[in-house]
Motif scaffolding. Sequence first.
Motif, PDB file in Angstrom:
ATOM      1  N   GLU A 247       0.697  -1.168  -0.296  1.00 28.90           N
ATOM      2  CA  GLU A 247      -0.009  -0.120   0.075  1.00 28.90           C
ATOM      3  C   GLU A 247       0.512   1.609  -0.518  1.00 28.90           C
ATOM      4  O   GLU A 247       2.025   1.154   0.268  1.00 28.90           O
ATOM      5  CB  GLU A 247      -0.876  -0.364   1.206  1.00 28.90           C
ATOM      6  N   TYR A 271      -3.536   4.712  -0.329  1.00 31.31           N
ATOM      7  CA  TYR A 271      -3.984   4.039  -1.115  1.00 31.31           C
ATOM      8  C   TYR A 271      -4.096   1.977  -1.351  1.00 31.31           C
ATOM      9  O   TYR A 271      -2.127   1.879  -1.351  1.00 31.31           O
ATOM     10  CB  TYR A 271      -3.524   4.299  -2.724  1.00 31.31           C
ATOM     11  N   ASP A 272      -4.673   1.757  -1.772  1.00 29.68           N
ATOM     12  CA  ASP A 272      -4.649   0.285  -1.747  1.00 29.68           C
ATOM     13  C   ASP A 272      -4.729  -0.271  -3.245  1.00 29.68           C
ATOM     14  O   ASP A 272      -5.510   0.775  -4.560  1.00 29.68           O
ATOM     15  CB  ASP A 272      -6.231  -0.620  -1.344  1.00 29.68           C
ATOM     16  N   THR A 273      -3.765  -1.159  -3.881  1.00 32.35           N
ATOM     17  CA  THR A 273      -3.224  -0.795  -5.185  1.00 32.35           C
ATOM     18  C   THR A 273      -3.718  -2.081  -5.736  1.00 32.35           C
ATOM     19  O   THR A 273      -3.907  -2.006  -6.678  1.00 32.35           O
ATOM     20  CB  THR A 273      -1.339  -1.261  -4.952  1.00 32.35           C
ATOM     21  N   GLU A 274      -4.413  -2.954  -4.330  1.00 29.85           N
ATOM     22  CA  GLU A 274      -4.990  -4.399  -5.656  1.00 29.85           C
ATOM     23  C   GLU A 274      -6.431  -3.287  -5.858  1.00 29.85           C
ATOM     24  O   GLU A 274      -7.150  -3.842  -7.553  1.00 29.85           O
ATOM     25  CB  GLU A 274      -5.581  -4.835  -4.533  1.00 29.85           C
ATOM     26  N   LYS A 275      -7.247  -2.555  -4.945  1.00 25.11           N
ATOM     27  CA  LYS A 275      -8.419  -2.018  -5.098  1.00 25.11           C
ATOM     28  C   LYS A 275      -8.113  -1.026  -6.060  1.00 25.11           C
ATOM     29  O   LYS A 275      -9.582   0.172  -6.248  1.00 25.11           O
ATOM     30  CB  LYS A 275      -9.370  -1.955  -3.792  1.00 25.11           C
ATOM     31  N   ASN A 276      -7.464  -0.821  -5.834  1.00 25.32           N
ATOM     32  CA  ASN A 276      -7.251   1.237  -6.610  1.00 25.32           C
ATOM     33  C   ASN A 276      -8.395   2.105  -5.956  1.00 25.32           C
ATOM     34  O   ASN A 276      -8.941   2.963  -6.660  1.00 25.32           O
ATOM     35  CB  ASN A 276      -7.419   1.208  -7.851  1.00 25.32           C
ATOM     36  N   GLU A 277      -7.860   1.969  -4.753  1.00 31.86           N
ATOM     37  CA  GLU A 277      -8.760   2.448  -3.725  1.00 31.86           C
ATOM     38  C   GLU A 277      -8.046   3.831  -2.769  1.00 31.86           C
ATOM     39  O   GLU A 277      -7.365   3.445  -2.231  1.00 31.86           O
ATOM     40  CB  GLU A 277     -10.674   1.719  -2.293  1.00 31.86           C
ATOM     41  N   ARG A 279      -8.224   5.115   1.576  1.00 34.57           N
ATOM     42  CA  ARG A 279      -9.186   4.923   2.085  1.00 34.57           C
ATOM     43  C   ARG A 279      -8.641   5.990   2.871  1.00 34.57           C
ATOM     44  O   ARG A 279      -7.221   6.091   3.548  1.00 34.57           O
ATOM     45  CB  ARG A 279      -9.322   3.734   2.505  1.00 34.57           C
TER      46      ARG A 279
END
Length: 435
Positions: A247, A271-277, A279
């Motif tokens: 992340e 930033y969550d690189t897998e979910k592209n989100e 939080r």
Amino acid sequence: MGRIYVEAQKEGAAYETGTQDNYRVRGLTGADARNTYGIAEKLALDKKDFQGIRDAYEFDPVAEKYIKVDPMKEARWYPTLTTLSDGKILSVSGLDDIGQLVPGKNEVYDPETKEWEYTDEVRQFPTYPALFLMQNGKIFYSGSNAGYGPDDVGRDPGVWDVETNKFKKIPGLSDAKLMETSNTVLLPPAQDETYMVIGGGGVGESPRSSEKTRIVDLKADDPAFVDGPPLDKGTRYPQASILPNDEVLISGGSEDYRGRGDSNILEARIYDTEKNELRRVADPLVGRNYHSGSILLPDGRVMFFGSDSLFADKANTKPGTFEQRIEIYTPPYLYGDEEQPDLSGGPQTIKRGGSGTFTSRDAASVKKVRLIRPSATTHVTDVDQRSIALDFTTDGDKVTVTVPKNKNLVQSGWYMLFVTDGDGTPSKAQWVQVP
């Protein structure tokens, strides 16, 4: 012949000259008065009150001393240094000895000869361009920068072949006119060669800023930027630090130039690189803008430091002071019920393509191994940090890791080696040198 810095006697547009002029030198008579004169560039409103120098040094980490080497060909204030595929060092941009932008005269330092040589071709960038060495040996320029230079020269992102000077522009960048003081990070793992550009603002002291994040996959057949999840506010000077669980922590910045108008942003996101989100996580306690930075620590926490606000009040009447408080952020992965995975022993040096075995009583739970290069950050520019995925095997309490062979992916130097369990909790790092 000498170079002298001059200023108009008073400030304001009325004292611009608009032309290059010759000037007499007072106090001379006769032939000296006729033959001695000065040629000055036009007096303009842009700042030229910084002087670059040519000095260059190598740092000896054993003796803890700087060793002077051959000076650069050009004086540079705010140069950007990038390690090339052959281990030589590329120096670009900066302001010269009279405070003007170096006009694309790039040069390369050879660690073997300790000397500098110009590159064959001219290519101009603004100061602090975000330049990254790609796995194919070419240079990626994200468009991020941190200051001086015309708004219509050297601003387009693209891939630069230094040897041929060919430059292939990359399309799709949103808010392309708001890239100054943006941040660029190579998203983990580095093998994916995907970059995120975060925030940014208008050229110079512009009050405009961007809430955009933009992502580009350089391994795509035709790379192009696409928008990622937006920030809450337009953000200059955002700090970004790669975490061992793949992340990225993004924090701070300001809406206006150098926090003007009390515009520091007390928000942080992961930033969550897998979910592209993105939080939202715990807010920072201190505003951070110009001259601030963040670095990942070997225990998995992140340190934030610095900030240089132009003013100390919302009305912009009191001068700002340099921020000396330091903050330590503890990511959520350190608040779980379980302790950090154990990691100890192992070699201090692993060659590219080589392997090393470490001890961990939690070896069976290890899901990822990452080799993370320590940060070297200034002016929203940190092109050193990268997180490299390592292949690994486990056997009992042993974890054997293998370093990739690509010298452009794994540049020589020291790295933090982390193992991460299935819950995303990282170990404390072991320091490893790649010779």
